[in-house]
Design a protein around this motif. Structure first.
Motif: not given
Length: 172
Positions: A68-95
């Motif tokens: 269960a902890r591994k599943t939670d870690e995986q879910r959190l890891r995916e959420a972190l990766e999605a947030a990083e992608r959104e941040r990178d896309e927003a930085a590109q648009v701003l730039m």
């Protein structure tokens, strides 16, 4: 002679202990024959199996919690990766918008340019702006007719004044 008596007593004491130790080792820890040691081993085995049966649910619960902890870690890891992608896309648009503002190009033109960094995009945008401004500047500026709020220049012709001038000349 006194030394010999002490040596004999030590030798006799040592020899008395050695046979007892040998007898204990051949009969096992309880002093029984080999049949007794097999019974003791079987009893020990049963005791260990009982302990294992008591501990098995705890071990299973621990393994389930780890999964269960591994599943939670995986879910959190995916959420972190999605947030990083959104941040990178927003930085590109701003730039790209900053480059468009600095060069005066429309954002749609800047979006067509390639470059990973702001400096690369800025260099490409300046190059495009230099080529397009030289062409745009070569075209003549359109003259827009008068109107009520039009600003008069030397080249402007007042139609009312022109009509009066023609009327004065036309009188014969």
């Amino acid at each position: 002679m006194a030394d010999e008596a002490t040596t004999n007593e030590t030798t006799t004491a040592e020899t008395d202990e050695v046979p007892n130790t040998a007898a204990e080792s051949s009969t096992g820890p309880a002093g029984n024959a080999d049949a007794g040691s097999v019974d003791d081993t079987a009893a020990e085995l049963e005791r260990l199996r009982a302990q294992l049966a008591e501990v098995a649910p705890i071990v299973q619960a621990h393994q389930d919690a780890e999964e269960a902890r591994k599943t939670d870690e995986q879910r959190l890891r995916e959420a972190l990766e999605a947030a990083e992608r959104e941040r990178d896309e927003a930085a590109q648009v701003l730039m790209r918008r900053e480059v468009a503002d600095e060069t005066g190009l429309p954002p749609t033109v800047v979006d067509l340019l390639s470059g990973a960094t702001k400096d690369e995009l800025l260099a490409a945008a300046k190059e495009v702006a230099a080529h397009t401004k030289s062409r745009v500047g070569a075209r003549p500026a359109p003259k827009v007719g008068g109107g009520k709020d039009a600003v008069k220049t030397e080249d402007d012709i007042d139609p009312v004044a022109l009509a009066r001038a023609i009327a004065k000349r036309a009188r014969f």
